[in-house]
Scaffold this motif. Structure first.
Motif, PDB file in Angstrom:
ATOM      1  N   GLU A  82       0.801  -1.228   0.000  1.00  0.00           N
ATOM      2  CA  GLU A  82       0.000   0.000   0.000  1.00  0.00           C
ATOM      3  C   GLU A  82       0.834   1.277   0.000  1.00  0.00           C
ATOM      4  OE1 GLU A  82      -0.421  -2.425   2.410  1.00  0.00           O
ATOM      5  OE2 GLU A  82      -2.019  -3.424   1.276  1.00  0.00           O
ATOM      6  N   PHE A  83       2.130   1.173   0.274  1.00  0.00           N
ATOM      7  CA  PHE A  83       2.919   2.392   0.422  1.00  0.00           C
ATOM      8  C   PHE A  83       4.258   2.280  -0.290  1.00  0.00           C
ATOM      9  CE2 PHE A  83       6.049   5.143   2.427  1.00  0.00           C
ATOM     10  CZ  PHE A  83       5.370   6.345   2.527  1.00  0.00           C
ATOM     11  N   THR A  84       4.550   3.269  -1.141  1.00  0.00           N
ATOM     12  CA  THR A  84       5.845   3.377  -1.810  1.00  0.00           C
ATOM     13  C   THR A  84       6.396   4.771  -1.608  1.00  0.00           C
ATOM     14  OG1 THR A  84       5.256   1.758  -3.509  1.00  0.00           O
ATOM     15  CG2 THR A  84       7.086   3.246  -3.997  1.00  0.00           C
ATOM     16  N   LEU A  85       7.605   4.860  -1.097  1.00  0.00           N
ATOM     17  CA  LEU A  85       8.301   6.137  -0.978  1.00  0.00           C
ATOM     18  C   LEU A  85       8.997   6.432  -2.295  1.00  0.00           C
ATOM     19  CD1 LEU A  85       9.468   8.487   0.834  1.00  0.00           C
ATOM     20  CD2 LEU A  85      11.413   6.971   1.231  1.00  0.00           C
ATOM     21  N   SER A  86       8.749   7.591  -2.875  1.00  0.00           N
ATOM     22  CA  SER A  86       9.402   7.991  -4.122  1.00  0.00           C
ATOM     23  C   SER A  86       9.671   9.491  -4.060  1.00  0.00           C
ATOM     24  CB  SER A  86       8.515   7.667  -5.332  1.00  0.00           C
ATOM     25  OG  SER A  86       9.143   8.074  -6.538  1.00  0.00           O
ATOM     26  N   VAL A  87      10.874   9.853  -3.624  1.00  0.00           N
ATOM     27  CA  VAL A  87      11.205  11.263  -3.426  1.00  0.00           C
ATOM     28  C   VAL A  87      12.593  11.573  -3.971  1.00  0.00           C
ATOM     29  CG1 VAL A  87       9.782  11.423  -1.353  1.00  0.00           C
ATOM     30  CG2 VAL A  87      12.203  10.907  -1.137  1.00  0.00           C
ATOM     31  N   GLY A  88      12.772  12.823  -4.363  1.00  0.00           N
ATOM     32  CA  GLY A  88      14.075  13.327  -4.745  1.00  0.00           C
ATOM     33  C   GLY A  88      14.519  14.379  -3.750  1.00  0.00           C
ATOM     34  N   VAL A  89      15.779  14.306  -3.329  1.00  0.00           N
ATOM     35  CA  VAL A  89      16.327  15.263  -2.362  1.00  0.00           C
ATOM     36  C   VAL A  89      17.691  15.714  -2.850  1.00  0.00           C
ATOM     37  CG1 VAL A  89      17.077  15.648   0.011  1.00  0.00           C
ATOM     38  CG2 VAL A  89      15.106  14.198  -0.430  1.00  0.00           C
ATOM     39  N   ARG A  90      17.901  17.011  -2.834  1.00  0.00           N
ATOM     40  CA  ARG A  90      19.197  17.571  -3.228  1.00  0.00           C
ATOM     41  C   ARG A  90      19.654  18.574  -2.176  1.00  0.00           C
ATOM     42  NH1 ARG A  90      16.201  16.904  -7.751  1.00  0.00           N
ATOM     43  NH2 ARG A  90      17.154  15.764  -9.494  1.00  0.00           N
ATOM     44  N   ALA A  91      20.955  18.633  -1.987  1.00  0.00           N
ATOM     45  CA  ALA A  91      21.539  19.614  -1.064  1.00  0.00           C
ATOM     46  C   ALA A  91      22.899  20.019  -1.606  1.00  0.00           C
ATOM     47  CB  ALA A  91      21.681  19.035   0.342  1.00  0.00           C
ATOM     48  N   ALA A  92      23.145  21.304  -1.665  1.00  0.00           N
ATOM     49  CA  ALA A  92      24.457  21.785  -2.097  1.00  0.00           C
ATOM     50  C   ALA A  92      25.481  21.494  -1.006  1.00  0.00           C
ATOM     51  CB  ALA A  92      24.399  23.282  -2.382  1.00  0.00           C
ATOM     52  N   ALA A  93      26.741  21.489  -1.364  1.00  0.00           N
ATOM     53  CA  ALA A  93      27.800  21.242  -0.383  1.00  0.00           C
ATOM     54  C   ALA A  93      27.721  22.269   0.738  1.00  0.00           C
ATOM     55  CB  ALA A  93      29.164  21.312  -1.061  1.00  0.00           C
ATOM     56  N   GLY A  94      27.650  21.783   1.980  1.00  0.00           N
ATOM     57  CA  GLY A  94      27.559  22.665   3.135  1.00  0.00           C
ATOM     58  C   GLY A  94      26.173  23.171   3.450  1.00  0.00           C
ATOM     59  N   GLU A  95      25.168  22.789   2.670  1.00  0.00           N
ATOM     60  CA  GLU A  95      23.800  23.277   2.885  1.00  0.00           C
ATOM     61  C   GLU A  95      23.048  22.374   3.863  1.00  0.00           C
ATOM     62  OE1 GLU A  95      19.921  24.627   0.189  1.00  0.00           O
ATOM     63  OE2 GLU A  95      21.186  22.962  -0.503  1.00  0.00           O
ATOM     64  N   THR A  96      22.172  22.976   4.664  1.00  0.00           N
ATOM     65  CA  THR A  96      21.284  22.222   5.537  1.00  0.00           C
ATOM     66  C   THR A  96      19.876  22.271   4.969  1.00  0.00           C
ATOM     67  OG1 THR A  96      22.590  22.684   7.523  1.00  0.00           O
ATOM     68  CG2 THR A  96      20.304  22.015   7.853  1.00  0.00           C
TER      69      THR A  96
END
Length: 443
Positions: free
Chosen positions: A17-31
């Motif tokens: 019933e559940f599928t995680l499908s996400v994109g995450v990006r972070a620049a160097a040093g970014e929070t």
């Protein structure tokens, strides 16, 4: 500032019933902060990034290294110990048999740093997290907040390329959490992903916010921009705002016969799907059958309110209702409503309305304030769905449209508020922003 840029697309089928499908990006040093309701997939995302959970598809790149890549996300997967990623959760997981100093030095020693150098660096990090004299103590001698500071020092002392923080403040009391939040903000000097349920954590620690709902990214962007223009009811709740969907008609928000005026975002046209956004404290609540000429309501903004009888909360005849914010809430016949902010809310027949700004809801024949004709724009009848206790009083949740109103405790008894009770709501145009409904970001 250290750390490496993160580029990840994570697909994990957690159940049928559940599928995680996400994109995450972070620049160097970014929070980057990650928020979402319970069960949305936040912890699954962190486990996949750290290598403690496999992914069914996607990729994870950290700097110039592919940690997970290939068809199905399984062709190549770097072992968690060699990813350069540290995961810090709610449990500090300190080694009870080691001193605080040796706990902090553990990661350094594991990577080959000489004992004396490791202890010197551990001492530096303990000083950075506010525990300069705790090196010789055991974890059992520390408070919960102090243990979390040691865990943070241990995580950052290893100079990871990426730090994953999974709600490290959730189990701490408010004062301790606030102190540790300050420490984290000062100590973080690498790329970081912070999962949190608290908007204050996102605002204090992160530059960007990713919101996950039902396994998908529902909204992302600079933290303040996301909270200022919430794209979903959940994001609105995080930002402490009411958010109701409708259609732009005649320069007003409209749905199910309710019309709400407000500041319309540029580029919108009649017929566009829009949301009206406003704070719960900007809504006046009164009895549904309150006398129109007496105009009564609960001053949810926290100003003084007097009982005018008949279950209404308002300023009585000849009284003055003042607001330091968006305007005076209501005043009876002959009263004076003054506003130091963006406009007076409403006034009954014959009242005087003075405003230092613009955007009065208005009063006159045909409006609710005048007791004749249809409901005025910005005024409607709704039914209470539920009552939610808050630190300052009670938040009243109503339906059609779904709006929350903040009221003092005494108003609940005075107005007989409970599920199913009909109430009259009013919101001033000066407190409302009418925004387009933004499409959800691609996964």
């Amino acid at each position: 500032m250290t750390g490496a840029a993160l580029d990840a697309r994570v697909v994990v089928q957690r159940s049928a019933e559940f599928t995680l499908s996400v994109g995450v990006r972070a620049a160097a040093g970014e929070t980057v902060a990650v928020m979402g309701p319970s069960g949305a997939g936040k912890s699954t995302l962190l486990a996949a990034l750290a290598g403690f959970a496999g992914i069914d598809d996607g990729h994870i790149r950290l700097g110039d290294r592919d940690l997970v890549s290939g068809p199905g996300g399984r062709a190549r997967a770097v072992d968690p110990a060699h990813r350069g990623i540290v995961l810090l959760g709610q449990d500090p997981r300190l080694f009870p048999h080691l001193s605080v100093s040796d706990n902090v030095a553990f990661g350094l020693r594991a990577h080959g740093t000489h004992r004396h150098a490791a202890r010197a660096q551990a001492a530096e990090w303990l000083a950075r997290v506010g525990l300069p004299d705790a090196g010789g103590r055991r974890p059992s001698e520390l408070s919960g907040g102090e243990q979390q500071r040691v865990a943070l020092a241990r995580a950052l002392a290893a100079r990871p390329s990426l730090v994953l923080l999974d709600e490290p403040l959730v189990s701490l009391d408010p004062d301790t959490a606030d102190g540790l939040r300050t420490v984290i903000r000062a100590a973080l000097d690498c790329t970081a992903i912070v999962v949190t349920h608290a908007a204050v954590d996102a605002l204090a620690l992160a530059r960007r916010l990713v919101v996950i709902e039902d396994g998908r990214v529902s909204q992302e962007g600079p933290v303040r921009d996301v909270f200022a223009a919430p794209g979903t009811p959940f994001v609105a709740s995080l930002a402490g705002l009411d958010r109701v969907e409708g259609t732009l008609r005649g320069g007003r928000w409209e749905a199910d016969g309710v019309r709400i005026p407000g500041a319309v975002a540029p580029g919108l046209r009649d017929g566009d799907a829009v949301v009206a956004v406003f704070p719960p404290g900007a809504v006046q609540l009164s009895a549904a059958d309150a006398d129109a000429a007496g105009v009564g309501g609960v001053d949810a903004g926290g100003d003084e309110a007097r009982s005018a009888g008949a279950g209404a909360w308002s300023a009585g005849a000849g009284d003055v209702a003042r607001s330091a914010g968006a305007g005076a809430w209501s005043a009876g016949a002959g009263d004076v409503a003054r506003s130091a902010g963006a406009g007076a809310w409403s006034a009954g027949a014959g009242d005087v309305v003075r405003s230092a700004g613009v955007g009065d809801v208005g009063a006159g024949a045909g409006d609710v304030g005048a007791g004749a004709g249809e409901h005025a724009a910005g005024t409607w009848i709704a039914r209470v769905r539920r009552l939610e206790p808050t630190l300052a009083g009670v938040r009243v949740h109503t339906a059609a449209p779904a709006v929350a109103v903040d009221v003092p405790l005494e108003a609940v008894a005075a107005l007989g508020l409970e599920a199913g009770v009909a109430v009259r709501l009013r919101v001033a145009a000066s407190a409302v922003r009418i925004l387009p409904i933004a499409p959800a970001p691609h996964p």
